[in-house]
Design a protein around this motif. Sequence first.
Motif, PDB file in Angstrom:
ATOM      1  N   LEU A 164      -3.484  10.372  -5.764  1.00  0.00           N
ATOM      2  CA  LEU A 164      -4.836  10.324  -6.324  1.00  0.00           C
ATOM      3  C   LEU A 164      -5.624   9.092  -5.879  1.00  0.00           C
ATOM      4  CD1 LEU A 164      -4.095  11.598  -9.946  1.00  0.00           C
ATOM      5  CD2 LEU A 164      -5.243  12.846  -8.107  1.00  0.00           C
ATOM      6  N   GLY A 165      -4.993   8.253  -5.065  1.00  0.00           N
ATOM      7  CA  GLY A 165      -5.739   7.144  -4.488  1.00  0.00           C
ATOM      8  C   GLY A 165      -5.372   5.765  -4.971  1.00  0.00           C
ATOM      9  N   ALA A 166      -4.353   5.646  -5.823  1.00  0.00           N
ATOM     10  CA  ALA A 166      -3.907   4.310  -6.231  1.00  0.00           C
ATOM     11  C   ALA A 166      -3.362   3.569  -5.017  1.00  0.00           C
ATOM     12  CB  ALA A 166      -2.841   4.405  -7.316  1.00  0.00           C
ATOM     13  N   TYR A 167      -3.646   2.288  -4.954  1.00  0.00           N
ATOM     14  CA  TYR A 167      -3.176   1.461  -3.833  1.00  0.00           C
ATOM     15  C   TYR A 167      -1.657   1.301  -3.898  1.00  0.00           C
ATOM     16  CZ  TYR A 167      -2.974  -2.503  -0.585  1.00  0.00           C
ATOM     17  OH  TYR A 167      -2.685  -3.330   0.477  1.00  0.00           O
ATOM     18  N   ALA A 168      -1.146   1.110  -5.116  1.00  0.00           N
ATOM     19  CA  ALA A 168       0.296   0.958  -5.349  1.00  0.00           C
ATOM     20  C   ALA A 168       0.559   1.354  -6.788  1.00  0.00           C
ATOM     21  CB  ALA A 168       0.736  -0.483  -5.089  1.00  0.00           C
ATOM     22  N   VAL A 169       1.828   1.451  -7.157  1.00  0.00           N
ATOM     23  CA  VAL A 169       2.176   1.823  -8.531  1.00  0.00           C
ATOM     24  C   VAL A 169       3.233   0.860  -9.060  1.00  0.00           C
ATOM     25  CG1 VAL A 169       3.849   3.546  -7.686  1.00  0.00           C
ATOM     26  CG2 VAL A 169       3.001   3.662 -10.062  1.00  0.00           C
ATOM     27  N   VAL A 170       3.009   0.390 -10.291  1.00  0.00           N
ATOM     28  CA  VAL A 170       3.977  -0.473 -10.966  1.00  0.00           C
ATOM     29  C   VAL A 170       4.741   0.354 -11.988  1.00  0.00           C
ATOM     30  CG1 VAL A 170       4.303  -2.490 -12.456  1.00  0.00           C
ATOM     31  CG2 VAL A 170       2.527  -2.523 -10.694  1.00  0.00           C
ATOM     32  N   VAL A 171       6.064   0.295 -11.918  1.00  0.00           N
ATOM     33  CA  VAL A 171       6.934   0.961 -12.895  1.00  0.00           C
ATOM     34  C   VAL A 171       7.823  -0.103 -13.520  1.00  0.00           C
ATOM     35  CG1 VAL A 171       8.704   2.725 -13.254  1.00  0.00           C
ATOM     36  CG2 VAL A 171       6.874   3.123 -11.584  1.00  0.00           C
ATOM     37  N   GLY A 172       7.927  -0.079 -14.845  1.00  0.00           N
ATOM     38  CA  GLY A 172       8.682  -1.126 -15.518  1.00  0.00           C
ATOM     39  C   GLY A 172       9.814  -0.618 -16.377  1.00  0.00           C
ATOM     40  N   SER A 173       9.526  -0.375 -17.660  1.00  0.00           N
ATOM     41  CA  SER A 173      10.574  -0.150 -18.663  1.00  0.00           C
ATOM     42  C   SER A 173      11.561   0.945 -18.300  1.00  0.00           C
ATOM     43  CB  SER A 173       9.929   0.179 -20.014  1.00  0.00           C
ATOM     44  OG  SER A 173       9.174  -0.912 -20.485  1.00  0.00           O
ATOM     45  N   THR A 215       7.961   8.445 -14.635  1.00  0.00           N
ATOM     46  CA  THR A 215       8.788   9.414 -13.898  1.00  0.00           C
ATOM     47  C   THR A 215       8.447   9.297 -12.410  1.00  0.00           C
ATOM     48  OG1 THR A 215       7.210  11.261 -13.928  1.00  0.00           O
ATOM     49  CG2 THR A 215       8.690  11.061 -15.841  1.00  0.00           C
ATOM     50  N   PRO A 216       9.384   9.670 -11.539  1.00  0.00           N
ATOM     51  CA  PRO A 216       9.088   9.676 -10.105  1.00  0.00           C
ATOM     52  C   PRO A 216       7.903  10.581  -9.778  1.00  0.00           C
ATOM     53  CG  PRO A 216      11.452   9.843 -10.445  1.00  0.00           C
ATOM     54  CD  PRO A 216      10.816   9.983 -11.797  1.00  0.00           C
ATOM     55  N   GLU A 217       7.770  11.683 -10.513  1.00  0.00           N
ATOM     56  CA  GLU A 217       6.673  12.622 -10.258  1.00  0.00           C
ATOM     57  C   GLU A 217       5.317  11.974 -10.545  1.00  0.00           C
ATOM     58  OE1 GLU A 217      10.433  14.545 -10.627  1.00  0.00           O
ATOM     59  OE2 GLU A 217       9.398  13.329 -12.126  1.00  0.00           O
ATOM     60  N   LYS A 218       5.235  11.208 -11.655  1.00  0.00           N
ATOM     61  CA  LYS A 218       3.986  10.520 -11.984  1.00  0.00           C
ATOM     62  C   LYS A 218       3.671   9.449 -10.939  1.00  0.00           C
ATOM     63  CE  LYS A 218       4.177  11.004 -17.049  1.00  0.00           C
ATOM     64  NZ  LYS A 218       4.260  10.267 -18.332  1.00  0.00           N
ATOM     65  N   ALA A 219       4.695   8.729 -10.511  1.00  0.00           N
ATOM     66  CA  ALA A 219       4.479   7.678  -9.508  1.00  0.00           C
ATOM     67  C   ALA A 219       3.935   8.278  -8.211  1.00  0.00           C
ATOM     68  CB  ALA A 219       5.789   6.931  -9.248  1.00  0.00           C
ATOM     69  N   LYS A 220       4.508   9.400  -7.798  1.00  0.00           N
ATOM     70  CA  LYS A 220       4.048  10.079  -6.584  1.00  0.00           C
ATOM     71  C   LYS A 220       2.610  10.561  -6.754  1.00  0.00           C
ATOM     72  CE  LYS A 220       5.507  13.787  -3.416  1.00  0.00           C
ATOM     73  NZ  LYS A 220       4.507  14.849  -3.574  1.00  0.00           N
ATOM     74  N   ARG A 221       2.302  11.082  -7.937  1.00  0.00           N
ATOM     75  CA  ARG A 221       0.972  11.648  -8.167  1.00  0.00           C
ATOM     76  C   ARG A 221      -0.119  10.581  -8.138  1.00  0.00           C
ATOM     77  NH1 ARG A 221      -2.454  15.244  -6.834  1.00  0.00           N
ATOM     78  NH2 ARG A 221      -3.853  15.990  -8.478  1.00  0.00           N
ATOM     79  N   VAL A 222       0.124   9.414  -8.744  1.00  0.00           N
ATOM     80  CA  VAL A 222      -0.938   8.397  -8.770  1.00  0.00           C
ATOM     81  C   VAL A 222      -1.262   7.889  -7.369  1.00  0.00           C
ATOM     82  CG1 VAL A 222      -0.511   7.710 -11.156  1.00  0.00           C
ATOM     83  CG2 VAL A 222       0.641   6.459  -9.310  1.00  0.00           C
ATOM     84  N   ILE A 223      -0.262   7.862  -6.490  1.00  0.00           N
ATOM     85  CA  ILE A 223      -0.531   7.481  -5.098  1.00  0.00           C
ATOM     86  C   ILE A 223      -1.351   8.574  -4.406  1.00  0.00           C
ATOM     87  CG2 ILE A 223       0.497   6.964  -2.858  1.00  0.00           C
ATOM     88  CD1 ILE A 223       0.791   4.699  -4.919  1.00  0.00           C
ATOM     89  N   LYS A 232       0.830  -1.214   0.000  1.00  0.00           N
ATOM     90  CA  LYS A 232       0.000   0.000   0.000  1.00  0.00           C
ATOM     91  C   LYS A 232       0.861   1.259   0.000  1.00  0.00           C
ATOM     92  CE  LYS A 232      -3.858   2.231   2.411  1.00  0.00           C
ATOM     93  NZ  LYS A 232      -4.577   2.513   1.156  1.00  0.00           N
ATOM     94  N   GLY A 233       0.635   2.092  -1.002  1.00  0.00           N
ATOM     95  CA  GLY A 233       1.373   3.341  -1.126  1.00  0.00           C
ATOM     96  C   GLY A 233       2.794   3.187  -1.605  1.00  0.00           C
ATOM     97  N   LYS A 234       3.146   2.002  -2.111  1.00  0.00           N
ATOM     98  CA  LYS A 234       4.541   1.698  -2.428  1.00  0.00           C
ATOM     99  C   LYS A 234       4.777   1.428  -3.908  1.00  0.00           C
ATOM    100  CE  LYS A 234       5.792   1.833   1.934  1.00  0.00           C
ATOM    101  NZ  LYS A 234       6.689   2.888   2.442  1.00  0.00           N
TER     102      LYS A 234
END
Length: 228
Positions: free
Chosen positions: A202-211, A192-200, A9-11
């Motif tokens: 906005l209520g995302a449970y977690a964020v997946v970053v790949g390529s 981007t780190p900024e997008k990852a921070k923003r989706v959390i 959660k939040g990670k």
Amino acid sequence: MNERVEQLKGKLIVSCQALPHEPLHSSFIMGRMALAAKEGGASGIRANTKEDIAEIQSQVDLPIIGIVKRDYADSKVYITPTMKEIDELMEVKPEIIAMDATLDKRPKGVSLDEFFAEVKAKYPDQLFMADCSTVEEALHADEIGFDFIGTTMVGYTEQSKDLKIEENDFEILRTIVKNVKHPVIAEGNVNTPEKAKRVIELGAYAVVVGSIITRPQLITKSFAEALD
């Protein structure tokens, strides 16, 4: 939901995948990629194939979202498309199994509803994530009982080809979060780190970053193209 999944959660979850045509295709390499991700602060891993997952499990004690990518001639669906792939993943028991939850027909013309009902009947205690490409698909996956709803396929299907996850301050994600009962995992072009921070935020449970983390050929290309 078990404690290992709750720790997501939040990670950040890092997708460690390399397909057969890619330079880093190797279970050994994906295991070390996962170890590097853990050292960098990742709280979970998304991985493809039971072989890669087994190797990753030998290197890191992190919850895993497991998939099997496999092409079938009669279907556009390639992420965990049939029971064969589910059975393979259950040999290594990732915490979550993700599957394509778009409204495209699965192999042999099986609908998502039919397939998911069969899977849940066979593995009632397993957690499942829906890889969706539109708000409509996300709402449908939520309704039929997926444990997690993902934005993984936004922009990658015919029905979502004109959509971008970040448009209008992640409007697609915000709409899904507002209208589903199950937790939403943001994935797909969160680069981007900024997008990852923003989706959390906005209520995302977690964020997946790949390529942008694990595919050096694509990272290199962005630099080379900038110089061209």
